[in-house]
Design an enzyme around this catalytic site. Structure first.
Site: not given
Ligand code: PEP
Ligand code: MG
Length: 596
Positions: A507, A337, A194, A470, A436, A459-460
């Protein structure tokens, strides 16, 4: 001094030149003894007293600076911190620990901090309870003087620098001022932490995951930071400096050219209009004009609203933020979200119990369902705000159908309450989930019957599908959304959703990657949500793509075994594209109605 190249992971693009500011944390407990000998007590007390006076002098300097900049009222917090250093319950108790228990001063500070933390936790009054953060701040300052390391106070930096930190938490990153922090480099971290996401939305170039070479960075060193390539050059030679100045100019020129695409709609070379949206962390970070450039917000990460506050935002405070966002977006849809705290995202005013695997622990929807009052407060604020625009609610980290049902039924309870009280809201607002977690992919057909939409969080999804943290730079080379298992997951989810007539967004970072664009186009992804900086680049990429060529590539790629083969194929595809097909884009404005 000779030039040193320090490779890392480039997470936020841009080249910056400057000097290093080492942002150090006080050392860990293990770095000093717990007990001292009787004969050492006097000397150690003198050392403690010296650290106290240095801390007081430092606080006085901050107070006078801050009074000029922020006024007396906002400086009161620091005045309060100063008083702890003369307080018998804090400083007096540390002295007692050294005298009576023969604790080292550092151990004394930690013991007293732990005692006070336990005491403050039991307090009823929320304001008093929160003062523990000030106590902790003072304790850390005292520790830093005992250990002779600079105290991590970003407010003290007044000249532009390149920040070097072992790691940066999202809550610290959120406070960075890009006029002062030109860029940052960290030892730890990966592409989708993040902190990395925030650096992109703040527009601060960053290189993370430099590993062991990080220790070479010293306060005041001359450095070039290249967030595009993912490298830092320490003590650059004049020739290197000149080469990077040239590269910076080329990048700025390319960005200027690309910016011509900002206002154009996202249209492929064969005329298909694509739903491009933007990810928002802090509403104030939105660059001017972005509302006109995309058809909505595909991900509003509400946790940053919580991370920026000194205590839990109330229902009304949240409502005001959501409402003003909706008004600013003039009827365009916003996917809000619900709180995704946990993992690497912490709240300074909420001490959650330690977890060995926080990304597999009490995070996001799990935490919200565990703390229903917190969840209800947020849901009420969102539902109330829905009267002022187009809201879609999205739950993060859902792993089971039951979890979704529970969260949805809580939302419906709130809608019933508001209706009974005559409070207006959008009764048809859509409720969806982040896709995710691999269990959602496995059960995609079942979820598709119940949710209104999905948004793929690559991302997750990558970390949970591939069992690759990650956050961990040591396994960063294994973290890749071009892994065939991830690609198949995405493909499968989109097919299952479409079979039930549901739309799918993305996203995660992949949505803004030009290399991934032909694959996502061929998979018929409905909404592509990315950070604002990626919007012109992705519009440009789309303007070069056709459905037929992308489909052919997708079919080949879905049949591949390895990430390397896929990467080669997408790179070759991109390189073989027409050089400048920019004229093909029709110059009309992005249209909100293009949304699925
Ligand atoms: C993701 O996991 O891809 C996502 C958009 O959420 P975050 O990066 O906030 O976990
Ligand atoms: Mg996520």
């Amino acid at each position: 001094m000779s030039e040193i190249r320090i490779p890392g992971i480039g997470v936020s693009e841009g080249i910056r030149f400057g000097s290093v500011f080492v942002y150090a944390k006080p050392p860990a407990e293990a770095a000093f003894p717990e007990r001292i000998e009787e004969g050492e007590v006097e000397g150690e007390l003198a050392r403690l007293e010296k650290a106290k006076h240095e801390s007081l002098a430092e606080l006085d300097a901050i107070i006078s600076q801050s009074e000029k900049k922020l006024g007396k009222e906002k400086t009161a917090i620091i005045q309060g911190q100063r008083s702890f250093l003369n307080d018998p319950a804090f400083y007096g108790e540390i002295v007692r620990q050294v005298k009576r228990k023969q604790s080292s001063p550092e151990h004394g500070v930690l013991t007293v901090l732990a005692q006070l933390t336990a005491l403050f936790e039991k307090m009823e009054n929320a304001y008093v309870k929160e003062r523990i953060h000030d106590v902790r701040d003072v304790a850390e300052r005292l520790m830093s003087h005992l250990q002779h390391v600079s105290y991590p106070d970003l407010k003290q930096i007044t000249e532009p620098v390149i920040l070097a930190a072992d790691d940066l938490t999202p809550s610290v990153t959120v406070q960075l001022d890009r006029n002062i922090i030109m860029g940052f480099v960290t030892r730890a971290g990966g592409e989708t932490t993040h902190t990395a996401i925030l650096s992109r939305s703040l527009g601060i170039p960053a290189v993370v995951g430099t590993g062991d070479d990080f220790v070479r960075l010293q306060h005041g060193d001359r450095i070039i930071l290249d967030g595009t390539e993912g490298i830092c050059i320490l003590h650059p030679e004049p020739a290197t400096e000149a080469a990077y100045r040239h590269k910076q100019e080329r990048e700025q020129e390319a960005a200027r050219k690309l910016s011509a695409y900002r206002e154009l709609p996202a249209v492929t070379a064969d005329g298909a209009e694509i739903g491009l949206a933007v990810n928002v962390g802090m509403p104030e970070e939105m660059r001017e004009g972005i509302v006109q450039e995309v058809h909505g917000v595909g991900l509003f990460r509400t946790e940053f609203l919580f991370m920026n506050a000194a205590s839990f935002p109330t229902e009304d405070e949240q409502f005001q933020v959501y409402r003003s966002m909706l008004e600013a977006w003039q009827g365009k849809p916003i996917v809000i979200r619900t709180l995704d705290i946990g993992g690497d995202k912490k709240l300074s005013y909420w001490d959650l119990p330690h977890e060995d695997n926080p990304f597999l622990g009490m995070r996001a929807i799990r935490l919200c369902l565990h703390e229903p009052e917190l969840f209800r407060t947020q849901l009420r604020a969102i539902v109330r705000a829905s009267a002022y625009g187009c809201v879609k609610i999205m739950f993060p980290m859902v792993s089971s159908v039951q979890e979704f049902r529970t969260a949805k039924s809580l939302t419906q309870d709130i809608m019933r309450e508001l209706k009974a009280d005559g409070v207006p809201f959008d009764e048809k607002l859509e409720i969806g989930i982040m896709a995710e977690i691999p269990s959602v992919i496995q059960l995609a057909d079942r979820f598709a019957k119940e949710v209104d939409f999905f948004s793929i969080g690559t991302n997750d999804l990558v970390q949970y599908t591939l069992a690759v943290d990650r956050m961990n730079e040591k396994v960063a080379h294994l973290y890749d959304y071009f892994h065939p298992a991830v690609l198949r997951s995405i493909h499968r989810l989109i097919e299952a959703a479409h079979a039930e007539g549901k739309w799918v967004g993305m996203c995660g970072k992949m949505a803004g990657d030009p290399l991934a664009a032909p694959l996502l186009l061929a998979m018929e992804l409905d909404e592509w949500s990315m950070d604002a900086a990626s919007v012109p680049k992705q519009k440009y990429t789309l303007s070069r793509l056709t459905a037929a060529a992308s489909e052919e590539l997708l079919q080949r790629v879905l049949d591949m075994d390895t990430t390397q083969e896929v990467r080669q194929a997408v790179q070759a595809f991109r390189a073989s594209g027409p050089a400048e097909p920019a004229e093909k884009v029709r110059p009309t404005r992005a249209d909100a109605s293009a949304r699925p």
